[in-house]
Design a protein around this motif. Structure first.
Motif, mmCIF file in Angstrom:
data_model
loop_
_atom_site.group_PDB
_atom_site.id
_atom_site.type_symbol
_atom_site.label_atom_id
_atom_site.label_comp_id
_atom_site.label_asym_id
_atom_site.label_seq_id
_atom_site.Cartn_x
_atom_site.Cartn_y
_atom_site.Cartn_z
ATOM 1 N N ASP A 92 -5.449 -2.441 13.274
ATOM 2 C CA ASP A 92 -6.840 -2.660 12.894
ATOM 3 C C ASP A 92 -7.795 -1.876 13.804
ATOM 4 O O ASP A 92 -8.759 -1.259 13.336
ATOM 5 N N VAL A 136 -7.599 -4.382 8.356
ATOM 6 C CA VAL A 136 -6.246 -4.809 7.994
ATOM 7 C C VAL A 136 -6.243 -6.329 7.850
ATOM 8 O O VAL A 136 -6.451 -7.058 8.817
ATOM 9 N N HIS A 137 -5.993 -6.790 6.653
ATOM 10 C CA HIS A 137 -5.886 -8.229 6.398
ATOM 11 C C HIS A 137 -4.425 -8.661 6.315
ATOM 12 O O HIS A 137 -4.107 -9.812 6.600
ATOM 13 N N ASN A 303 -6.089 -4.945 1.650
ATOM 14 C CA ASN A 303 -6.672 -4.367 2.839
ATOM 15 C C ASN A 303 -7.802 -3.406 2.500
ATOM 16 O O ASN A 303 -7.908 -2.921 1.379
#
Length: 825
Positions: A92, A136-137, A303
């Motif tokens: 991330d 970024v999930h 994402n």
């Protein structure tokens, strides 16, 4: 030498495997075989598939699952969990930097070429910031054991990570296969992770009242089942790019009731395919204008776009320095040793170690040795291949990396009736939450197809396992399947359906009915070709013309049985004839596959059985009427089975309504045309033509029971055109269509205009006012009343199809009706 997951160096069972090993030893071979068969049946019943590109089985390939789980101790897992959280944070932070200040490049920590030269570096995203600056999930890392038992990261995914749904399906199947061990061994549960992933993304959206969708590339993607499965499990609407539209910087879902605002998109489409206006102009998978909506902050993508830039193997060479720069930490788990060939030192190292290393494209994120990977082992290269590789290293070394050969650890498997061991890797998933990263306790374990494989890919024939993480504390009982133990609200219908899916179901109904009609015509001709060649030729001249002909000569000019059988051979069996039976069947399959998530397993199996036939005779083999008749009889039964399944098994919602509408429109249109072709002109063989058409329309028994075997035109046209009690008549189809249209929403202006219902009402009035005797009246060898009515039905049915599309499948404009909904105008 490889690390053995089951036994230590002395050959003793590792402690965390002992309880499960005792359980296995207590099972008889028969009982183990029964459980394995039950698991395989569950996978099949759930319709779990994995699409292998260029594979004969393709869309129908079942998911391969070994029921012996991959077991991880609590101590092992603690190390993995900490390392994966570190990696996710790092991914991330890198994306924030490369699409923001690019300080890593300015400070010399990261070579500029690995960012700006990367084909997945999306320049239109520079300086744009996603919601709360979270790029970024969902993150995944592929891990494997080194020979000494330590872990190494083989690859990372931060763009559109896959495998999450398959890991969940594996867990549900294996937990049911060994329920006693699963509970006793305190295996950590997965539901809380999925809930955290979903809720964290939804909380970033502008409103929980707006839609949340899962964007899939579509049914031909390798992991389409996973996308369907995840959408159902997470309570999301499964959509393709065509289902979404951007208006004034906002994303909307096209539904039957108009356009509905979308707040969150769980993305499974690669970034560069997501917006053909900003990225790849040839993409048919994305949503034009999506980047505009992202910049406006009106939609959350999970994402965020652009994650592919950090998935390249070349990035692995610089991650240790990046971790020190951004986190002031060493990597908790190292990557597979990688050297970028963009420096003089890197090229020299690659040339010196080429025999013992893997050479690959610097930006190739595919798994090692997968079907389409660029990776090549130096020792496997021919002299010519090595010369080309060396030349490329010297000419364009910055586009290449080399990596060490790392044998994978072995885990126990059960295959072909016996236990063994095969190389495995573990894909672990981490999700961002407002309180920090959380890691799914387990993952997707992939098993190599054979011992020679050094890394794994499902495209290369690998199978899978469930991963069990043993907990030292009591496991939680949270479940998304049971909705947390709360009483579920009774629902008789779901959310408004995507109009694209309804459009495809409408055409599935039309293609299925068109196929059945064509098959029945071909069968009628084939049944007479040997005993009544003149009659068969006459039927062909009247009824096969609209489907075109296979030969150069028009059907009217075919003079004898030999020419007719050649024509039938191509029309029935040729896969290349543009309007033959096999092409029509392929349309049914393609359309059905596009709505696979809306069809029951039995319905899909019936369609698959109807459209796939590996025993067709070659086109150049002489025509045999019994072979053709057998094939056509089987197709009639399967099309009837499809009709029965849709009538009896589909709930009376939009899915069924539109599929049945398509079937009814096609049947009315085609039957009107058949009647016109058969009896609109006076003919000496009129009685035989009536008999054949009753057979094609499956109304022969009804006619016989009413009128015995006395064939007259007045009762004939009454039964096929005017009688609403005959489910095969035009009147019955129009009554059913009018009833269906009353069930559809009337929200938008196009829907409220009632054009479809007006057309049907006029068609029904024409039939209601028709007099059978007038229709049968013949003047100068023609029946003008019959011609007028059948032409009206045929042309109006085409107008009706267009009107339904205009009212329910088109979304040209809109008007606002509130914060959560937008309607067409």
């Amino acid at each position: 030498m490889r690390f053995d997951e089951l036994r230590d160096g002395a050959g003793e069972l590792r402690p965390h495997w002992r309880a499960f090993a005792r359980s296995l030893s207590a099972l008889s071979p028969e009982e183990f075989g029964r459980r394995q068969a039950s698991a395989r049946a569950t996978v099949q019943d759930n319709g779990v598939t994995y699409n292998v590109y260029d594979d004969r089985e393709g869309q129908a390939r079942p998911w391969q699952l070994d029921i012996v789980p991959f077991i991880l101790s609590a101590g092992d897992w603690a190390k993995i969990e900490a390392a994966v959280i570190q990696r996710a944070m790092l991914a991330d932070l890198i994306l924030r930097d490369v699409y923001g200040p690019q300080q890593l490049i300015r400070d010399g920590v990261l070579p500029a070429h690995l960012v700006t030269g990367h084909p997945q570096f999306l320049r239109p995203l520079c300086s744009s910031r996603p919601a709360r600056d979270v790029h970024v999930h969902l993150y995944s890392a592929d891990l494997a054991r080194a020979p000494d038992g330590s872990w190494k990261v083989m690859a990372s995914r931060a763009d559109a990570p896959g495998g999450l749904g398959y890991a969940l399906e594996n867990r549900l199947v294996v937990a049911q296969t060994f329920p006693e061990r699963f509970g006793d061994m305190q295996v950590a549960r997965l539901a809380s992770f999925f809930n955290a992933y979903r809720e964290s993304v939804l909380e970033l959206g502008s409103s929980r009242r707006d839609r949340a969708v899962l964007l899939t590339p579509g049914p031909y993607n390798e992991a389409y089942f996973e996308h369907v499965y995840l959408a159902h499990y997470l309570g999301l609407t499964l959509v393709q790019g065509d289902d979404l539209a951007v208006r004034d910087g906002e994303v909307f879902l096209k539904t039957l009731t108009g356009l509905e605002r979308v707040a969150c998109i769980f993305r499974r489409v690669d970034s560069d395919f997501c917006d053909p206006l900003e990225f790849r102009g040839d993409s048919a998978l994305g949503v034009p204008g999506l980047v505009e909506a992202v910049r406006a902050g009106s939609v959350v993508l999970a994402n965020a776009l652009g994650g592919g830039v950090i998935e390249s193997p070349a990035m692995d060479a610089y991650l240790p320095n990046i971790a020190r720069a951004l986190l002031e930490e060493e990597l908790k788990i190292p990557d597979i040793a990688t050297i970028w060939c963009g420096t003089d030192w890197g090229r020299k190292e690659a040339l010196a170690r080429i025999d013992q290393s893997i050479l690959r494209d610097a930006f190739d994120a595919r798994p090692l040795f997968s079907r389409r990977s660029s990776a090549r082992l130096g020792s496997d290269m021919s002299v010519q291949e090595r010369e080309r590789a060396v030349a490329k290293l010297n000419r364009r070394g910055e586009t290449m990396v080399f990596q060490e050969v790392s044998p994978l650890g072995l885990a126990p498997v059960f295959e072909k009736g016996q236990f063994g061991a095969k190389p495995v890797s573990l894909r672990v998933f981490a999700a961002w939450t407002p309180g920090g990263w959380t890691v799914m306790p387990g993952g997707l374990t992939r098993v190599a197809a054979d011992d020679s494989v050094r890394a794994l890919s499902m495209q290369s024939g690998a199978s899978s396992k469930d991963a069990w993480v043993l907990s030292t504390t009591p496991v939680d009982s949270f479940s998304l399947l049971a909705d947390g133990g709360r009483m579920l609200e009774i629902k008789r219908h779901g959310q408004s359906a995507p109009s694209r899916a309804m459009d495809n179901l409408f055409w599935l109904g039309r293609y299925a009915e068109r196929t059945e009609s064509f098959v029945r015509i071909l069968r009628a001709v084939t049944a007479r070709v040997s005993d009544e060649p003149a009659g068969a030729l006459e039927v062909a001249r009247k009824l096969l013309i609209p489907f075109s002909q296979a030969s150069d000569a028009p059907i009217e000019e075919i003079a004898d049985e030999r020419e007719l059988t050649q024509e039938l051979q191509v029309l029935i069996f040729s896969p290349r004839h543009s309007r033959g039976l096999q092409k029509l069947l392929s349309r049914v399959e393609r359309t059905a596959w596009s709505v696979r998530d809306r069809l029951s397993l039995d319905t899909w199996r019936t369609i698959h059985a109807m459209t796939v036939n590996d025993t067709l005779p070659p086109v150049d083999v002489a025509f045999e009427a019994p072979v053709a008749r057998f094939h056509l009889d089987a197709l009639v039964r399967r099309t009837a089975a499809l009709s029965g399944l849709s009538a009896e098994n589909m709930t009376r919602g939009p899915n069924w309504l539109f599929m049945d509408l398509g079937r009814r429109v096609e049947r009315a249109m085609h039957l009107a045309w058949l009647v016109r072709q058969t009896v609109a002109l006076a003919d000496a063989r009129e009685t035989e033509h009536m008999r054949i058409l009753l057979e094609i329309d499956d109304s022969a028994m009804t006619y016989r029971s009413r009128y015995l075997n006395v064939f007259q035109l007045v009762p004939f046209v009454d039964l096929l055109l005017l009688d609403e009690n005959n489910p095969r008549s035009c009147a019955f189809q129009l009554a059913a269509i009018e009833s269906h249209l009353r069930e559809l929403p009337r929200i938008t202006l196009a829907q409220r205009s009632d054009v479809p219902r007006t057309i049907v009402h006029e068609m029904r009035s024409a039939i209601a006012n028709a007099n059978p005797a007038r229709l049968a009246f013949c003047a100068a060898g023609a029946r003008p009343g019959l011609i007028e009515l059948t032409d009206t039905i045929f042309s109006s049915a085409g107008e009706l199809s267009d009107a339904i599309a205009d009212a329910y499948f088109q979304h040209a404009s809109r008007s606002r009706t509130g914060s959560g909904s937008v309607m067409d105008v």
